[in-house]
Design a protein around this motif. Structure first.
Motif, PDB file in Angstrom:
ATOM      1  N   PHE A  24       0.817  -1.211   0.000  1.00  0.00           N
ATOM      2  CA  PHE A  24       0.000   0.000   0.000  1.00  0.00           C
ATOM      3  C   PHE A  24       0.853   1.265   0.000  1.00  0.00           C
ATOM      4  O   PHE A  24       0.386   2.316  -0.441  1.00  0.00           O
ATOM      5  CB  PHE A  24      -0.979  -0.004   1.172  1.00  0.00           C
ATOM      6  N   SER A  25       2.084   1.176   0.491  1.00  0.00           N
ATOM      7  CA  SER A  25       2.973   2.340   0.406  1.00  0.00           C
ATOM      8  C   SER A  25       3.258   2.673  -1.056  1.00  0.00           C
ATOM      9  O   SER A  25       3.215   3.841  -1.459  1.00  0.00           O
ATOM     10  CB  SER A  25       4.281   2.076   1.147  1.00  0.00           C
ATOM     11  N   MET A  26       3.550   1.649  -1.843  1.00  0.00           N
ATOM     12  CA  MET A  26       3.814   1.884  -3.274  1.00  0.00           C
ATOM     13  C   MET A  26       2.545   2.334  -3.992  1.00  0.00           C
ATOM     14  O   MET A  26       2.566   3.288  -4.772  1.00  0.00           O
ATOM     15  CB  MET A  26       4.360   0.610  -3.917  1.00  0.00           C
ATOM     16  N   LEU A  27       1.440   1.645  -3.746  1.00  0.00           N
ATOM     17  CA  LEU A  27       0.196   1.990  -4.426  1.00  0.00           C
ATOM     18  C   LEU A  27      -0.324   3.368  -4.010  1.00  0.00           C
ATOM     19  O   LEU A  27      -0.917   4.082  -4.818  1.00  0.00           O
ATOM     20  CB  LEU A  27      -0.867   0.925  -4.150  1.00  0.00           C
ATOM     21  N   SER A  28      -0.108   3.739  -2.763  1.00  0.00           N
ATOM     22  CA  SER A  28      -0.602   5.037  -2.306  1.00  0.00           C
ATOM     23  C   SER A  28       0.139   6.185  -2.991  1.00  0.00           C
ATOM     24  O   SER A  28      -0.451   7.235  -3.248  1.00  0.00           O
ATOM     25  CB  SER A  28      -0.493   5.157  -0.785  1.00  0.00           C
ATOM     26  N   LEU A  29       1.415   5.988  -3.323  1.00  0.00           N
ATOM     27  CA  LEU A  29       2.134   7.025  -4.073  1.00  0.00           C
ATOM     28  C   LEU A  29       1.513   7.218  -5.452  1.00  0.00           C
ATOM     29  O   LEU A  29       1.354   8.351  -5.920  1.00  0.00           O
ATOM     30  CB  LEU A  29       3.614   6.679  -4.196  1.00  0.00           C
ATOM     31  N   LEU A  30       1.143   6.122  -6.092  1.00  0.00           N
ATOM     32  CA  LEU A  30       0.472   6.227  -7.393  1.00  0.00           C
ATOM     33  C   LEU A  30      -0.893   6.903  -7.260  1.00  0.00           C
ATOM     34  O   LEU A  30      -1.261   7.738  -8.084  1.00  0.00           O
ATOM     35  CB  LEU A  30       0.316   4.850  -8.019  1.00  0.00           C
ATOM     36  N   CYS A  31      -1.634   6.539  -6.228  1.00  0.00           N
ATOM     37  CA  CYS A  31      -2.932   7.171  -6.003  1.00  0.00           C
ATOM     38  C   CYS A  31      -2.779   8.659  -5.722  1.00  0.00           C
ATOM     39  O   CYS A  31      -3.578   9.475  -6.178  1.00  0.00           O
ATOM     40  CB  CYS A  31      -3.661   6.500  -4.842  1.00  0.00           C
ATOM     41  N   TYR A  32      -1.751   9.017  -4.976  1.00  0.00           N
ATOM     42  CA  TYR A  32      -1.522  10.433  -4.665  1.00  0.00           C
ATOM     43  C   TYR A  32      -1.261  11.213  -5.947  1.00  0.00           C
ATOM     44  O   TYR A  32      -1.811  12.295  -6.146  1.00  0.00           O
ATOM     45  CB  TYR A  32      -0.344  10.585  -3.695  1.00  0.00           C
ATOM     46  N   MET A  33      -0.400  10.677  -6.806  1.00  0.00           N
ATOM     47  CA  MET A  33      -0.095  11.375  -8.052  1.00  0.00           C
ATOM     48  C   MET A  33      -1.334  11.483  -8.942  1.00  0.00           C
ATOM     49  O   MET A  33      -1.516  12.487  -9.623  1.00  0.00           O
ATOM     50  CB  MET A  33       1.045  10.672  -8.787  1.00  0.00           C
ATOM     51  N   ASN A  34      -2.190  10.478  -8.931  1.00  0.00           N
ATOM     52  CA  ASN A  34      -3.418  10.536  -9.729  1.00  0.00           C
ATOM     53  C   ASN A  34      -4.511  11.370  -9.068  1.00  0.00           C
ATOM     54  O   ASN A  34      -5.471  11.752  -9.724  1.00  0.00           O
ATOM     55  CB  ASN A  34      -3.939   9.128 -10.006  1.00  0.00           C
ATOM     56  N   SER A  35      -4.379  11.646  -7.786  1.00  0.00           N
ATOM     57  CA  SER A  35      -5.355  12.473  -7.082  1.00  0.00           C
ATOM     58  C   SER A  35      -5.233  13.941  -7.472  1.00  0.00           C
ATOM     59  O   SER A  35      -6.199  14.691  -7.397  1.00  0.00           O
ATOM     60  CB  SER A  35      -5.174  12.353  -5.568  1.00  0.00           C
ATOM     61  N   PHE A  36      -4.044  14.353  -7.853  1.00  0.00           N
ATOM     62  CA  PHE A  36      -3.785  15.755  -8.180  1.00  0.00           C
ATOM     63  C   PHE A  36      -3.246  15.874  -9.604  1.00  0.00           C
ATOM     64  O   PHE A  36      -2.057  16.105  -9.810  1.00  0.00           O
ATOM     65  CB  PHE A  36      -2.778  16.350  -7.190  1.00  0.00           C
ATOM     66  N   ASN A  55      -8.981  14.776  -8.133  1.00  0.00           N
ATOM     67  CA  ASN A  55      -9.718  13.553  -8.423  1.00  0.00           C
ATOM     68  C   ASN A  55     -10.152  12.956  -7.078  1.00  0.00           C
ATOM     69  O   ASN A  55      -9.395  12.235  -6.427  1.00  0.00           O
ATOM     70  CB  ASN A  55      -8.818  12.586  -9.199  1.00  0.00           C
ATOM     71  N   LYS A  56     -11.379  13.270  -6.648  1.00  0.00           N
ATOM     72  CA  LYS A  56     -11.848  12.912  -5.308  1.00  0.00           C
ATOM     73  C   LYS A  56     -11.900  11.412  -5.041  1.00  0.00           C
ATOM     74  O   LYS A  56     -11.484  10.976  -3.963  1.00  0.00           O
ATOM     75  CB  LYS A  56     -13.192  13.572  -5.023  1.00  0.00           C
ATOM     76  N   PRO A  57     -12.377  10.587  -5.977  1.00  0.00           N
ATOM     77  CA  PRO A  57     -12.372   9.141  -5.691  1.00  0.00           C
ATOM     78  C   PRO A  57     -10.958   8.600  -5.448  1.00  0.00           C
ATOM     79  O   PRO A  57     -10.750   7.783  -4.545  1.00  0.00           O
ATOM     80  CB  PRO A  57     -12.995   8.514  -6.942  1.00  0.00           C
ATOM     81  N   MET A  58      -9.999   9.082  -6.226  1.00  0.00           N
ATOM     82  CA  MET A  58      -8.620   8.625  -6.050  1.00  0.00           C
ATOM     83  C   MET A  58      -8.055   9.127  -4.717  1.00  0.00           C
ATOM     84  O   MET A  58      -7.321   8.410  -4.042  1.00  0.00           O
ATOM     85  CB  MET A  58      -7.764   9.110  -7.224  1.00  0.00           C
ATOM     86  N   LEU A  59      -8.429  10.340  -4.329  1.00  0.00           N
ATOM     87  CA  LEU A  59      -7.985  10.885  -3.043  1.00  0.00           C
ATOM     88  C   LEU A  59      -8.570  10.082  -1.885  1.00  0.00           C
ATOM     89  O   LEU A  59      -7.873   9.808  -0.903  1.00  0.00           O
ATOM     90  CB  LEU A  59      -8.365  12.364  -2.933  1.00  0.00           C
ATOM     91  N   ILE A  60      -9.816   9.669  -2.011  1.00  0.00           N
ATOM     92  CA  ILE A  60     -10.447   8.849  -0.964  1.00  0.00           C
ATOM     93  C   ILE A  60      -9.741   7.500  -0.864  1.00  0.00           C
ATOM     94  O   ILE A  60      -9.448   7.025   0.245  1.00  0.00           O
ATOM     95  CB  ILE A  60     -11.954   8.695  -1.237  1.00  0.00           C
TER      96      ILE A  60
END
Length: 185
Positions: free
Chosen positions: A66-78, A85-90
């Protein structure tokens, strides 16, 4: 003297870049937190092998994944120059919550094995990595919370950074005359 101008220009460009994307501050903080965990993974692995508590390996695996995946989600959130991107931020925030839970659970299992177990593990010089893992996870949890706070303060950073003057003064710019375009058809 030329190198001083080069450093000033480099710093100006970095400030302009951060002014445009203040969420980079949070991204850098989360990347440092991920690197901290990754570089101390040996302590976690050795502790898991020694204690073999129920779910310890899963907690370590989930935290790393989840540390690796959360970095990808963070970059896709903004995304650049678009709304958040609210769903990605959630999803990102849920992942960080799961990581915090896994760290907390792992620390509980270590504490139980060292202090509360019927046959407690004695920490000696050869098993000092258990204590290191325990305190490393506390530091990791603190870094995660600090990173979340930095992410949440992104709009405040943007307001503060916009007050910094990053304009470049060009010689002769103030002596230029206005161009008359009214006569052109």
């Amino acid at each position: 003297m030329g190198s001083r101008k080069g450093i000033k220009e480099w710093l100006r460009k970095k400030v302009v870049s951060i002014k445009r994307n203040p969420q980079k501050i949070g991204l850098i903080a989360f990347a440092i937190t991920f690197l901290y965990y990754s570089l101390n993974l040996t302590c976690i692995s050795n502790t898991t092998a020694k204690i073999q508590g129920s779910g310890m390996g899963l907690c370590g695996f989930v935290t790393m994944l989840f540390s690796m995946l959360s970095l990808l989600c963070y970059m896709n959130s903004f995304p650049r120059r678009k709304k958040v991107n609210k769903p990605m931020l959630i999803i990102f925030i849920v992942m960080i919550g799961i990581i915090l839970f896994c760290d907390y659970r792992y620390r509980d299992l270590v504490y139980y094995a060292v202090a509360l177990s019927a046959n407690p593990i004695v920490i000696t010089e050869s098993t000092i990595y258990i204590r290191e893992a325990y305190y490393m996870l506390l530091t990791h949890m603190i870094l995660l919370v600090v990173s979340l706070v930095l992410m949440a303060l992104g709009p405040v950073f943007k307001m503060l950074l916009n007050k910094i003057n990053t304009n470049v003064n060009i010689d002769g710019y103030d002596k230029m005359e206005a161009i008359d375009i009214s006569a052109e058809e």
